[in-house]
Design an enzyme around this catalytic site. Structure first.
Site, PDB file in Angstrom:
ATOM      1  N   HIS A  39       0.838  -1.204   0.000  1.00 20.76           N
ATOM      2  CA  HIS A  39       0.000   0.000   0.000  1.00 20.76           C
ATOM      3  C   HIS A  39       0.876   1.259   0.000  1.00 20.76           C
ATOM      4  O   HIS A  39       0.621   2.203  -0.761  1.00 20.76           O
ATOM      5  CB  HIS A  39      -0.909  -0.016   1.228  1.00 20.76           C
ATOM      6  CG  HIS A  39      -1.667   1.257   1.449  1.00 20.76           C
ATOM      7  ND1 HIS A  39      -2.962   1.449   1.018  1.00 20.76           N
ATOM      8  CD2 HIS A  39      -1.306   2.421   2.062  1.00 20.76           C
ATOM      9  CE1 HIS A  39      -3.358   2.657   1.357  1.00 20.76           C
ATOM     10  NE2 HIS A  39      -2.371   3.269   1.990  1.00 20.76           N
ATOM     11  N   GLU A  40       1.904   1.280   0.845  1.00 22.66           N
ATOM     12  CA  GLU A  40       2.778   2.455   0.912  1.00 22.66           C
ATOM     13  C   GLU A  40       3.581   2.625  -0.374  1.00 22.66           C
ATOM     14  O   GLU A  40       3.794   3.747  -0.839  1.00 22.66           O
ATOM     15  CB  GLU A  40       3.709   2.352   2.120  1.00 22.66           C
ATOM     16  CG  GLU A  40       2.997   2.313   3.466  1.00 22.66           C
ATOM     17  CD  GLU A  40       2.038   3.475   3.658  1.00 22.66           C
ATOM     18  OE1 GLU A  40       2.289   4.564   3.103  1.00 22.66           O
ATOM     19  OE2 GLU A  40       1.023   3.289   4.351  1.00 22.66           O
ATOM     20  N   HIS A  74       1.477   4.303  -2.892  1.00 23.06           N
ATOM     21  CA  HIS A  74       1.467   5.760  -2.728  1.00 23.06           C
ATOM     22  C   HIS A  74       2.675   6.384  -3.429  1.00 23.06           C
ATOM     23  O   HIS A  74       2.560   7.443  -4.057  1.00 23.06           O
ATOM     24  CB  HIS A  74       1.504   6.126  -1.238  1.00 23.06           C
ATOM     25  CG  HIS A  74       0.158   6.152  -0.582  1.00 23.06           C
ATOM     26  ND1 HIS A  74      -0.915   6.839  -1.100  1.00 23.06           N
ATOM     27  CD2 HIS A  74      -0.291   5.577   0.570  1.00 23.06           C
ATOM     28  CE1 HIS A  74      -1.962   6.695  -0.304  1.00 23.06           C
ATOM     29  NE2 HIS A  74      -1.612   5.924   0.716  1.00 23.06           N
ATOM     30  N   GLU A  93      -6.439   7.188  -1.074  1.00 21.98           N
ATOM     31  CA  GLU A  93      -6.325   6.008  -0.210  1.00 21.98           C
ATOM     32  C   GLU A  93      -6.963   4.795  -0.877  1.00 21.98           C
ATOM     33  O   GLU A  93      -6.404   3.697  -0.863  1.00 21.98           O
ATOM     34  CB  GLU A  93      -6.982   6.270   1.151  1.00 21.98           C
ATOM     35  CG  GLU A  93      -6.157   7.099   2.108  1.00 21.98           C
ATOM     36  CD  GLU A  93      -4.810   6.481   2.428  1.00 21.98           C
ATOM     37  OE1 GLU A  93      -4.734   5.257   2.642  1.00 21.98           O
ATOM     38  OE2 GLU A  93      -3.819   7.227   2.445  1.00 21.98           O
TER      39      GLU A  93
END
Length: 288
Positions: free
Chosen positions: A130-131, A134, A204
């Site tokens: 997930h990071e 980003h 997100e």
């Protein structure tokens, strides 16, 4: 689609900032506000990562101390098609993670000691994916710009209000100017916050979807979010002391829980909805 939405929202945020400058100082104020915004965005671009890491006393993790973690991040970065980010550890029991840095070549993924304690390796893999999503989507720069402009709008609105209170009673301002600056003082920060929320929530969801593709297992991230959400409620008093509200939007799960007002103005979408979307994605991929 979320990229177009983000560009439009950033445009509205910038327009709101220029409007605040115009209300304070007319055409000259608007020009000054424009150059002020450019200077702040330059500062955010080059230094926001260092400030965030220093705020949480995060230190870089050498490869020798956690080779398994470095190998995991390297694999996920390869899957995402970006350089391997540096890995930092923040010494706090609050389980969370965030990414920072001005671009994929100068990126950092930070994990807390708390998250390493409660997640399984597969769940941690989902969080790291997930990071990295980003970073791949360049959300770090966008969120830094949004936060910087949003903070500046609040500052300008406050300046306008107090300058009308103490700046004399010339005929050009009078009661109309005072009412206008009062409305700006109240409404501009709220509008800026709502726009920041819309940007953050949209990105997100996108990072969840991209991260699930990178790690090839949506359920890993879904199960991690379930644990992190539960821990966020349990450790809310600790987070209230240790977490800077200005950086909460960077975290994978909002660590500031408690009041209904905080939930209303959260920069994160509801964790339950994020989990539901990941389970739906897993069903489409045949993982459930």
């Amino acid at each position: 689609m979320h990229t177009i939405k983000t560009v439009l929202l950033l445009g509205v945020l910038t327009g709101l900032f220029l409007l605040a400058g115009k209300i304070i100082g007319g055409q000259t104020g608007m020009i000054i506000a424009f150059f002020f915004a450019m200077a702040m965005n330059f500062f955010a671009y080059w230094f926001s990562d260092k400030m965030a890491l220093k705020m949480y006393r995060a230190q870089e993790i050498p490869y020798e101390e956690a080779p398994w973690l470095h190998d995991m991040v390297a694999e996920l970065a390869r899957n995402a098609g970006i350089p391997k980010p540096r890995i930092y550890l923040a010494p706090t029991e609050i389980p969370n993670a965030f990414a920072t840095g001005r671009n994929p070549k100068n990126a950092v993924v930070a994990v807390t000691s708390g998250i390493l304690n409660i997640l399984s390796p597969e769940e941690l893999r989902g969080v790291l994916a997930h990071e990295i999503a980003h970073i791949k989507n360049r959300d770090i720069l966008i969120s830094s710009i949004a936060a910087t402009i949003g903070g500046a709008i609040s500052m300008l609105a406050e300046m306008a209000f107090w300058s009308n209170i103490f700046g004399g009673n010339d005929e050009d301002n009078g009661i109309g100017g005072l009412i206008g600056s009062l409305l700006l003082f109240i409404l501009a920060p709220i509008a800026a916050m709502i726009i920041q929320m819309a940007i953050s929530r949209s990105r997100e969801y996108a990072a969840d979807a991209t991260g699930a593709e990178i790690c090839r297992c949506p359920l890993s991230l879904a199960k991690a979010l379930e644990k992190l959400e539960m821990a966020a409620h349990q450790l809310a008093p600790v987070a209230a002391r240790e977490v800077n509200p200005g950086t909460a939007h960077m975290m994978i799960v909002n660590p500031l829980k408690g009041s209904s007002i905080a939930s209303l103005f959260s920069t994160h979408p509801p964790t339950e909805e994020r989990i539901r979307r990941l389970y739906e994605m897993a069903r489409r991929m045949g993982s459930v």
